[in-house]
Every structure is written in structure tokens, then in C-alpha cells.
Enzyme design. Structure first.
Site, PDB file in Angstrom:
ATOM      1  N   CYS A   1      -0.749  -2.720  10.079  1.00  0.00           N
ATOM      2  CA  CYS A   1      -1.958  -1.894  10.006  1.00  0.00           C
ATOM      3  C   CYS A   1      -2.318  -1.384  11.400  1.00  0.00           C
ATOM      4  O   CYS A   1      -2.228  -2.117  12.390  1.00  0.00           O
ATOM      5  CB  CYS A   1      -3.111  -2.713   9.428  1.00  0.00           C
TER       6      CYS A   1
ATOM      7  N   GLU B   1      -0.386  -0.094   5.982  1.00  0.00           N
ATOM      8  CA  GLU B   1      -1.520   0.851   5.970  1.00  0.00           C
ATOM      9  C   GLU B   1      -1.720   1.343   7.406  1.00  0.00           C
ATOM     10  O   GLU B   1      -2.329   0.661   8.232  1.00  0.00           O
ATOM     11  CB  GLU B   1      -2.792   0.179   5.456  1.00  0.00           C
TER      12      GLU B   1
END
Ligand code: FAD
Ligand code: A2P
Length: 339
Positions: A297, A337
Site C-alpha cells: 500500500c 492498493e
């Protein structure tokens, strides 16, 4: 062995983000299970897009705090938002924020920006009525002016970092199921890789696994390993909380930092997060082989470097990288992500 966490230490840590005007934790706390599914790992009721662009939720800022030191590159803030229990979410999800005002180019309202939620579902205050964001203020460095150009600063991140207690925030979501933790097997190992504000979902994970007294925290007996890449020690995020978790659960929580402008990699270049992970490649690969989940992330730009590094390691091990990756994705062990 993992034992029940000392609640006082955690409450003290959580209270670091509670402004003086709000009541601190009372000595009598409600059982920490009122936001659990039945059983707690059942993901069939995870809320998704409860609030949409056309009918957003209005949250209220509780506090906005700069959380990096003076030598950090840029400003990052921890923002606590009150949703009064009406906007539940799970760890790993994001909220959308609709900044006020309209776009210069066409007069339309500004579009929604997504922010990973940085608290557990219970919020930093364990009431289940707040959620936190970790936001980096986007600035624009003008090469001609040789200074920041305020006309080109990021709309939403500046709105959030400039917010004060009571500021109303129009919100959408919660969004995303990619970054959820599969909690069914409490011995699952988690490998969490972040650059900068990519730390946000992992702060939620770490609070859930080590700071709370939920059924998930009580059951957890795996190893959660956090790799965080930031520019320098002043830019570290939530280090006090992570040190506390490490102290309390040395066998269940590991922490490695890549400080790009303070450390060098083995080739003498900047220590990026992929270099730090590579130092532990054997362990990382063997954990993945044994079912660990790996998360990425933060900066989109880290993924090519991560993939190159993993590919190099796989080849040295005689593995077909594409097949190896396909296997991880198929088993839902691979979570990305980046933005
Ligand atoms: P914008 O107004 O959208 O501008 C974007 C960039 O362009 C800025 O850097 C701005 O300075 C620059 N710019 C503006 N005008 C000009 C111009 N004329 N010329 C050149 N450049 C210009 N961010 C976080 O901080 N924390 C998070 O936890 C987080 N989580 C995310 C999760 C997801 C799933 C996604 C997709 C994104 C996430 N982001 C997060 C990023 C966030 O959504 C925003 O993209 C970010 O805050 C920038 O939005 P902004 O409105 O401030 O900038
Ligand atoms: P650096 O800024 O020294 O190049 P940010 O400060 O933008 O949130 O970034 C967080 C960290 O990610 C910083 O240490 C930054 O290093 C690093 N970084 C920047 N680009 C990459 C990349 N391509 N791969 C991995 N890390 C990166």
C-alpha cells in the site's frame, strides 16, 4: 506467547490522539466486541458503498494533528472523524472524501478522493463512532518560482490537513475489500509493505491484532511483519504505537524500516522498501509458501521495483515468477492498493 494486552498502555497510546475537550477513556470500558460479525471472521456482512456520491455522509472532524517531525519531507496529518456510529467500516477499507467547492475548469463539484482508513473499526477511542485518516498534504513545487505554488496545491489533502474540530466532511464509501484481513485462521502471518501514507490500513490492522481486546485480538497467534518506507526518521508514522506493539508482542510483531534518505541499499543507492524486503527474501518467500498474506500500500511507483526484486529472488530460487505470483493471487494471498 501472545497474552492479553495491557489495556492501560494501549489506552494511553490511543489517547495521544484524543483532544483535551473529549473525554478520555473511562476506567470502565464496554466489551470490545460490539462491532463483530458472527463469527467474527465472517466477511459476508462487510459494508460496501453505504454512502454514495449523490447522498454522501457528513462526518465531523474531532481533531487534526501533524504527526511528522520538522525534517520530514512534506506534512502528514492524523485526522479523526466523528461518524456517530452511522458509518461502519472494516480494517483495510477506504473512505471517499468530497472536498467542498467546485473545479475551476468546468464549475462542477470536485471529485471524490479516496483515503485508506487508519483506525480499526472501533476508532482510536474504541467507541465505534470515529474513524481516522492519515493524509499527506499534496503540494506543488514550481521549478520556475523555486517555491511551492499555492494555486496548484492538492485540493482534498489540503482541505483535510487544514481542517479543525467541527469541520464538516462529506464522505462516501466505505470502499474496497482488497485489503481485508482473512481472520478465519488466527495463525495467518501478515506481511505488510508500505510507503508513506500507505501505512494507514496497517495501523488499523495492528491496532486490531495487538491493541484491542476483541475476539480477533484474543485469537491471533500468527506473525504480523510491517515494512515501512519513508524518507527519514522524522517522516516515520505511528512509530510510538509500533514500538509499543513490538515491546508487548515480540514474537508476533516485527517491524522494519527503509529510510531512503538516511540509509543505503547494498548497491550504495537509496534504501527503498523493496531493498529492505529483499534483505529478508528467504523468510518472506517461505512464509508465503506457508500461506502468509502479503499487502502493498502506498506509492504506485514502488510496484515495479517490488516486482523486479521478487522476480529476481524467484529466479535465483529456480521458481517461475509468473506461476508463483499466479498461485499467490489465486490463493488470495496477494493484496495491492497503490495510488
Ligand atoms: P489534487 O487536487 O487531486 O491534485 C493532484 C496533484 O496534482 C497534487 O499533487 C497537486 O499538487 C498537483 N497539481 C494540481 N494542480 C496542478 C497543476 N496545474 N499542474 C501540475 N500539478 C498540479 N492519500 C493519502 O494522503 N492518504 C491515504 O491514506 C490515501 N489513501 C488512498 C487510497 C486509495 C485507494 C487511493 C486511490 C488513493 C489514496 N490516497 C491517499 C491519495 C488521495 O486519494 C489523493 O489522490 C491525494 O490526497 C491527492 O489529492 P488532492 O485532492 O490533494 O490533490
Ligand atoms: P524518496 O522520496 O527518498 O525518493 P513519500 O515521502 O512520497 O510518501 O514516499 C515514501 C517513501 O517512498 C520515500 O522514502 C520515498 O523515497 C520512497 N519512494 C519513492 N519512490 C519510490 C519507488 N519507486 N520505489 C520505492 N520507494 C519509493
Amino acid at each position: 506467547m501472545k497474552t492479553a494486552f495491557c489495556i492501560a498502555a494501549i489506552l494511553a497510546s490511543a489517547n495521544a490522539f484524543v483532544p483535551a475537550s473529549r473525554p478520555a477513556f473511562s476506567t470502565k470500558v464496554a466489551a470490545e466486541d460490539f462491532l463483530e460479525a458472527e463469527p467474527y471472521f465472517d466477511q459476508s456482512t462487510v459494508p460496501v458503498n453505504t454512502f454514495k456520491n449523490k447522498a454522501p455522509f457528513t462526518g465531523k472532524v474531532v481533531s487534526t494533528k501533524r504527526i511528522v517531525g520538522p525534517k520530514a519531507t512534506g506534512e502528514t496529518c492524523h485526522i479523526i472523524i466523528d461518524h456517530d456510529g452511522d458509518f461502519p467500516y472494516w480494517e483495510g477499507q477506504s473512505w471517499g472524501v468530497m472536498p467542498p467547492g467546485t473545479r475551476e475548469k468546468d464549475g462542477k463539484p470536485h471529485s471524490v478522493r479516496l483515503y485508506s482508513i487508519a483506525s480499526s473499526r472501533y476508532g482510536d477511542d474504541m467507541t465505534g463512532k470515529t474513524g481516522s485518516l492519515c493524509v499527506r498534504r499534496a503540494t506543488y513545487w514550481c521549478p520556475e518560482l523555486k517555491a511551492d505554488d499555492p494555486a496548484k496545491k492538492g485540493i482534498c489533502s489540503n482541505f483535510l490537513c487544514d481542517s479543525t474540530p467541527g469541520t464538516e466532511i462529506k464522505m462516501t464509501g466505505p470502499a474496497g475489500k482488497v485489503m481485508l484481513m482473512p481472520e478465519e485462521d488466527p495463525s495467518t502471518d501478515y506481511i505488510m509493505v508500505a510507503t508513506g501514507t500507505g501505512i494507514a490500513p496497517y495501523r488499523g490492522f495492528i491496532r486490531r491484532l495487538f491493541f484491542e481486546d476483541t475476539p480477533a485480538a484474543k485469537a491471533y497467534k500468527g506473525e504480523a511483519w510491517l515494512f515501512l518506507g519513508v524518507a527519514n526518521s522524522d517522516a516515520l508514522l505511528y512509530d510510538d504505537e509500533f514500538q509499543e506493539a513490538k515491546k508487548k508482542f515480540p514474537e508476533n510483531f516485527r517491524l522494519d524500516y527503509a529510510l531512503s534518505r538516511e540509509q543505503t541499499n547494498k548497491a550504495g543507492g537509496k534504501m527503498y522498501i523493496q531493498d529492505k524486503v529483499e534483505e529478508y527474501a528467504d523468510e518472506v518467500f517461505s512464509k508465503l509458501e506457508n500461506g502468509a498474506h502479503i499487502y502493498f500500500c502506498g506509492l504506485k511507483g514502488m510496484m515495479p521495483g517490488i516486482q523486479d526484486m521478487l522476480k529476481g529472488v524467484a529466479e535465483k530460487k529456480g521458481l517461475d515468477y509468473d506461476e508463483w505470483l499466479k498461485g499467490l493471487k489465486k490463493a488470495k494471498q496477494w493484496h495491492v492498493e497503490v495510488y
